[in-house]
Design a protein around this motif. Sequence first.
Motif, mmCIF file in Angstrom:
data_model
loop_
_atom_site.group_PDB
_atom_site.id
_atom_site.type_symbol
_atom_site.label_atom_id
_atom_site.label_comp_id
_atom_site.label_asym_id
_atom_site.label_seq_id
_atom_site.Cartn_x
_atom_site.Cartn_y
_atom_site.Cartn_z
ATOM 1 N N ILE A 87 0.601 -1.087 -0.428
ATOM 2 C CA ILE A 87 0.192 0.377 -0.349
ATOM 3 C C ILE A 87 1.144 1.770 0.034
ATOM 4 O O ILE A 87 0.451 2.180 -0.925
ATOM 5 C CB ILE A 87 -1.110 -0.179 0.947
ATOM 6 N N ARG A 88 1.917 1.452 0.443
ATOM 7 C CA ARG A 88 3.060 2.306 0.870
ATOM 8 C C ARG A 88 3.186 2.165 -0.334
ATOM 9 O O ARG A 88 3.134 3.825 -0.901
ATOM 10 C CB ARG A 88 3.929 2.257 2.018
ATOM 11 N N LEU A 89 4.066 1.793 -0.819
ATOM 12 C CA LEU A 89 4.707 1.397 -2.561
ATOM 13 C C LEU A 89 3.670 2.109 -3.227
ATOM 14 O O LEU A 89 3.955 3.069 -4.610
ATOM 15 C CB LEU A 89 4.658 0.385 -3.009
ATOM 16 N N ILE A 90 2.508 2.283 -3.455
ATOM 17 C CA ILE A 90 1.155 2.267 -3.870
ATOM 18 C C ILE A 90 0.693 3.609 -4.385
ATOM 19 O O ILE A 90 1.042 4.608 -5.251
ATOM 20 C CB ILE A 90 -0.064 1.629 -3.955
ATOM 21 N N PHE A 91 1.334 4.232 -3.246
ATOM 22 C CA PHE A 91 0.255 5.094 -2.388
ATOM 23 C C PHE A 91 1.868 6.064 -2.684
ATOM 24 O O PHE A 91 1.405 7.518 -3.764
ATOM 25 C CB PHE A 91 0.614 5.601 -1.199
ATOM 26 N N ASN A 92 3.066 5.806 -2.824
ATOM 27 C CA ASN A 92 4.238 6.610 -3.373
ATOM 28 C C ASN A 92 4.990 6.547 -5.205
ATOM 29 O O ASN A 92 4.860 7.894 -4.612
ATOM 30 C CB ASN A 92 5.714 5.915 -2.842
ATOM 31 N N GLY A 93 3.604 5.619 -5.505
ATOM 32 C CA GLY A 93 4.250 5.713 -6.901
ATOM 33 C C GLY A 93 2.967 6.380 -7.464
ATOM 34 O O GLY A 93 2.542 6.519 -9.048
ATOM 35 N N SER A 94 1.691 6.480 -7.308
ATOM 36 C CA SER A 94 0.443 6.740 -7.569
ATOM 37 C C SER A 94 0.737 8.424 -7.275
ATOM 38 O O SER A 94 -0.192 9.318 -8.025
ATOM 39 C CB SER A 94 -0.855 6.458 -7.333
#
Length: 272
Positions: A264-271
Motif C-alpha cells: 500500500i505504501r509503495l502504491i501510494f508513493n507511486g501514484s
Amino acid sequence: MEWIVLLLIGLVAGTLGSVMGLGGGIVIVPALLLFAYYLPILNHMTPQVAVGTSLLIMIFTGLSSTFAYMKQKKIDFKSGAIFFTGSAPGALFGVWLNKGINVDAFFLYFGLFILFVSFILFIRNHIKPLPGRLSGVERSHIDQEGHHYTYRFHPFIAIIIAFCVGMVSGLFGVGGGSLMVPAMIVLFGFPPHIAVATSMFMILLSSIVGSISHIALGNVDWFLATALIPGAWFGGQLGAAINRRLSSDTLVMVFRIFLIVMAIRLIFNGSF
C-alpha cells in the motif's frame, strides 16, 4: 545506526526468504527504496540500484540456504537445473525491462506485485497437488529422514514457468519463489519442503545471472552490499533451520500483513 538498520534488513530478508523459498529480495528492494527517505546513506537509491544490489545479496542468501538444505537432503538438483534453463534467459530479459523504468512506475508495479504475492501466501497453505497432474519427467527423492517422494513435471511447461520467474527476478530484484513454489506444488506435485529448498537453489542460479547483468550496467552499490550480506547469510541459515523444525504459520501471517502494508505504501508513493 545506519549499518545496524542495513544488517537487520539483510537478516530479516534472508530469514523470511529462506523459510518460504522467496529469496528475500521482496524485503530488500522496497526496504532500500522506502528507507531512502530517512537514511542519508540511501539518498542516492534508484530502482535499478535497489534491484541490482538485491540480486547480489540474494546470491549469498541462496548460497547459504542451499548449503543448509543440502545437509537436509531436500534439494532436487536435477529438477532445479532444468528450471534454470528457463529462468536464466528470463532473468536477462527482466534486467532489460528494468533499465528504463522510473521510480514512480517502479513503486506502482512493485506494489501491485507484492499484493499478488500476499494473495499467494494467503492461499498457500490450502494449495494441494492437482489430481491427474501433468505427465512428463518422473522424479523420486529421499530426504534426510528417509521419506520417499515421487512427483513428475513436463519440462516444456516447467521451463516456461521458470522463464517468468527469472523475468520477475531480473525486473524486481526478487527471487520469484512466490510463483515457482506454488507451481511446483500444484502442477508438479512437489512436496512443499522439497519445493522450497529446490526453489532456493534455482534462485541462487538466477541471482548470479541477474546480478552479473546489473553489475555490467553499474547498478550495484558495493558499499551497501557489504552491510547487507552478513545479515542475509545468517538469515539464510536461520530460515532453513526454522523451515525444518517449526511450523511457519505464525511467521507467514506476520509476513503477509507486513507485505500488504508495504504494498500500500509503495502504491501510494507511486501514484501520488
